[in-house]
Design a protein around this motif. Structure first.
Motif, PDB file in Angstrom:
ATOM      1  N   PRO A   1      73.025  93.841  42.434  1.00  0.00           N
ATOM      2  CA  PRO A   1      72.987  92.899  41.308  1.00  0.00           C
ATOM      3  C   PRO A   1      71.625  92.211  41.234  1.00  0.00           C
ATOM      4  O   PRO A   1      71.085  91.758  42.244  1.00  0.00           O
ATOM      5  CB  PRO A   1      74.098  91.897  41.649  1.00  0.00           C
TER       6      PRO A   1
ATOM      7  N   PHE B   1      73.320  83.230  37.737  1.00  0.00           N
ATOM      8  CA  PHE B   1      73.398  84.224  38.806  1.00  0.00           C
ATOM      9  C   PHE B   1      73.320  83.530  40.160  1.00  0.00           C
ATOM     10  O   PHE B   1      72.570  82.582  40.348  1.00  0.00           O
ATOM     11  CB  PHE B   1      72.236  85.200  38.650  1.00  0.00           C
TER      12      PHE B   1
ATOM     13  N   ARG C   1      82.454  87.185  42.879  1.00  0.00           N
ATOM     14  CA  ARG C   1      82.776  88.258  43.806  1.00  0.00           C
ATOM     15  C   ARG C   1      84.044  87.845  44.516  1.00  0.00           C
ATOM     16  O   ARG C   1      84.019  87.369  45.634  1.00  0.00           O
ATOM     17  CB  ARG C   1      81.645  88.426  44.802  1.00  0.00           C
TER      18      ARG C   1
ATOM     19  N   ASP D   1      69.261  89.240  39.064  1.00  0.00           N
ATOM     20  CA  ASP D   1      69.363  88.074  38.185  1.00  0.00           C
ATOM     21  C   ASP D   1      68.877  88.454  36.786  1.00  0.00           C
ATOM     22  O   ASP D   1      67.694  88.747  36.588  1.00  0.00           O
ATOM     23  CB  ASP D   1      68.509  86.933  38.750  1.00  0.00           C
TER      24      ASP D   1
ATOM     25  N   ARG E   1      72.170  95.677  37.173  1.00  0.00           N
ATOM     26  CA  ARG E   1      72.139  96.206  38.531  1.00  0.00           C
ATOM     27  C   ARG E   1      71.065  97.278  38.638  1.00  0.00           C
ATOM     28  O   ARG E   1      70.908  98.090  37.731  1.00  0.00           O
ATOM     29  CB  ARG E   1      73.499  96.782  38.931  1.00  0.00           C
TER      30      ARG E   1
ATOM     31  N   ASP F   1      85.124  96.647  41.082  1.00  0.00           N
ATOM     32  CA  ASP F   1      83.791  96.094  40.942  1.00  0.00           C
ATOM     33  C   ASP F   1      82.987  96.998  40.026  1.00  0.00           C
ATOM     34  O   ASP F   1      83.239  98.202  39.946  1.00  0.00           O
ATOM     35  CB  ASP F   1      83.121  95.998  42.320  1.00  0.00           C
TER      36      ASP F   1
ATOM     37  N   SER G   1      78.303  84.575  41.606  1.00  0.00           N
ATOM     38  CA  SER G   1      78.215  85.251  40.313  1.00  0.00           C
ATOM     39  C   SER G   1      77.207  86.378  40.405  1.00  0.00           C
ATOM     40  O   SER G   1      76.063  86.171  40.803  1.00  0.00           O
ATOM     41  CB  SER G   1      77.785  84.272  39.222  1.00  0.00           C
ATOM     42  N   ASP G   2      77.614  87.579  40.029  1.00  0.00           N
ATOM     43  CA  ASP G   2      76.726  88.737  40.032  1.00  0.00           C
ATOM     44  C   ASP G   2      75.984  88.876  38.712  1.00  0.00           C
ATOM     45  O   ASP G   2      75.264  89.850  38.496  1.00  0.00           O
ATOM     46  CB  ASP G   2      77.518  90.022  40.304  1.00  0.00           C
TER      47      ASP G   2
ATOM     48  N   GLN H   1      75.757  91.462  33.312  1.00  0.00           N
ATOM     49  CA  GLN H   1      75.171  91.815  34.600  1.00  0.00           C
ATOM     50  C   GLN H   1      74.104  92.887  34.425  1.00  0.00           C
ATOM     51  O   GLN H   1      74.196  93.731  33.532  1.00  0.00           O
ATOM     52  CB  GLN H   1      76.234  92.360  35.567  1.00  0.00           C
TER      53      GLN H   1
ATOM     54  N   GLY I   1      84.374  92.807  42.464  1.00  0.00           N
ATOM     55  CA  GLY I   1      84.263  91.484  41.907  1.00  0.00           C
ATOM     56  C   GLY I   1      85.426  91.125  41.039  1.00  0.00           C
ATOM     57  O   GLY I   1      86.137  91.940  40.536  1.00  0.00           O
TER      58      GLY I   1
ATOM     59  N   ASP J   1      80.138  98.111  40.398  1.00  0.00           N
ATOM     60  CA  ASP J   1      79.508  99.170  41.192  1.00  0.00           C
ATOM     61  C   ASP J   1      80.454 100.340  41.394  1.00  0.00           C
ATOM     62  O   ASP J   1      80.041 101.497  41.370  1.00  0.00           O
ATOM     63  CB  ASP J   1      79.073  98.614  42.550  1.00  0.00           C
TER      64      ASP J   1
END
Length: 351
Positions: free
Chosen positions: A341, A241, A7, A343, A336, A186, A250-251, A334, A2, A188
């Motif tokens: 991801p 989100f 992203r 909201d 996760r 990102d 948007s994550d 964020q 992202g 992640d």
């Protein structure tokens, strides 16, 4: 990977690293006074930069070799680990290919399928991000190919199967790829690919409330998640989100904040990353809460925690700013769960 709060795939080249952004004010019920020295023993001026991130500390030895597919007949005394080392694919790939489960019992005469592919042998201190960068591939793809799971700690000697298009990059290309990756990282990638590899029988470092020096080893994840999140700060929601515009997603959420507003940990956990090496996010903090939950706090103007530090819900972890690719002070936040991801507005208490 992202970029900013979106992203965005800013550069072409698959490797891994991270993302984030949010607004500032104090969380409900939290004082706005600056933290004391004991509250914030480590204070980093993110605008000035920090030490090397863990994924850049140990150069990767590109030792990948191609293994052709074959069948292996089990002989008395064979073990899955020994067969994995002998064939060059590793015990994990053999177990996955042959649908084997612990305790991996083998019988003389049994035949195992040896999966063809390109395999890298993990070295001391190597990280997933570093390995992916060395071969010009995306870490997320490596995770999928190898069915890796939490806590995503690699072991020395482990064989990782690489995408078919992987190739060992010359040192100059690796340097360029690493710099480019800072714009494509990102959250992640950092959460799953920044842990240095451990020896087979060694254990990850247990987080402490006040580390006395930078933690550069693999860190143990919290045993479990406390069960709920709280607002890291309050303020006007600048971006929600989900889809924002064609090609932009948007994550997380972005929250407006005055410069210097305290940022609070949304839940108890362990700091997995704290630094400003990811240009898109500027000051970025990642907290592992256990049970697959990770929270991210981006665009911080000041960071008051470090990797490997344990925090409690509501602790001040930094101060809001406009670092990274934003024009006004805000926090990108964020959540996760198992790399997906979520909201934040559906997990935070109503206000």
């Amino acid at each position: 990977m992202g970029g900013v709060h979106y992203r965005l795939w800013l550069l072409p080249l698959g490797v891994l690293l991270l993302a984030g952004c949010i607004p500032a004010t104090t969380a409900p019920g939290r004082p706005s006074a600056p933290p004391s020295e004991t509250d914030a023993p480590i204070r980093q001026d993110v605008m000035g930069g920090d030490a090397q991130p863990t994924w850049a500390l140990k150069p990767v030895t590109a030792n990948a070799r191609w293994v052709g597919g074959s069948l292996y007949a089990i002989r008395r005394g064979d073990t899955l680990r020994a067969i994995g080392a002998m064939t060059g694919v590793g015990s994990e790939a053999l177990a996955m290919e042959n649908d084997l489960a612990p305790p991996y019992l083998l019988f003389p005469g049994q035949q195992l399928r040896v999966p063809a592919g390109l395999y890298h042998r993990v070295g001391t201190g190597e990280t997933g991000i570093g390995i992916a960068t060395a071969y010009g591939v995306d870490w997320g793809e490596v995770i999928t190919i190898n069915a890796l799971a939490e806590p995503y700690i690699l072991r020395i000697g482990q064989r990782l199967r690489l995408p078919s298009h992987a190739r060992a990059l010359p040192p100059k290309e690796i340097d360029v790829a690493a710099r480019a990756a800072a714009f494509r990282l990102d959250i992640d990638d950092i959460a799953t690919g920044s842990q240095p590899a451990l020896a087979e029988r060694s254990q990850p470092t247990i987080a402490t409330a006040a580390p006395t020096k930078p933690v550069t080893t693999a860190i143990a994840a919290p045993a479990s998640f406390a069960g709920h999140f709280q607002w890291p700060l309050t303020g006007k929601i600048l971006a929600k989100f989900g889809p924002l515009a064609p090609g932009k997603v948007s994550d997380g959420i972005n929250i407006a904040a005055a410069t210097g507003t305290p940022i609070h940990a949304a839940a108890s956990g362990v700091v997995a990353y704290a630094g400003d090496q990811i240009g898109v996010y500027g000051g970025l903090i990642l907290i592992n809460h256990g049970d697959g939950w990770v929270s991210a706090y981006g665009h911080a103007g000041q960071i008051d925690v470090q990797r490997g530090q344990s925090v409690k819900a509501g602790d001040v972890i930094g101060r809001a700013g406009a670092s990274g690719q934003v024009q006004t002070p805000q926090l990108h936040f964020q959540l996760r769960k198992n790399r997906i991801p979520i909201d934040p507005l559906k997990q935070l208490p109503p206000r």
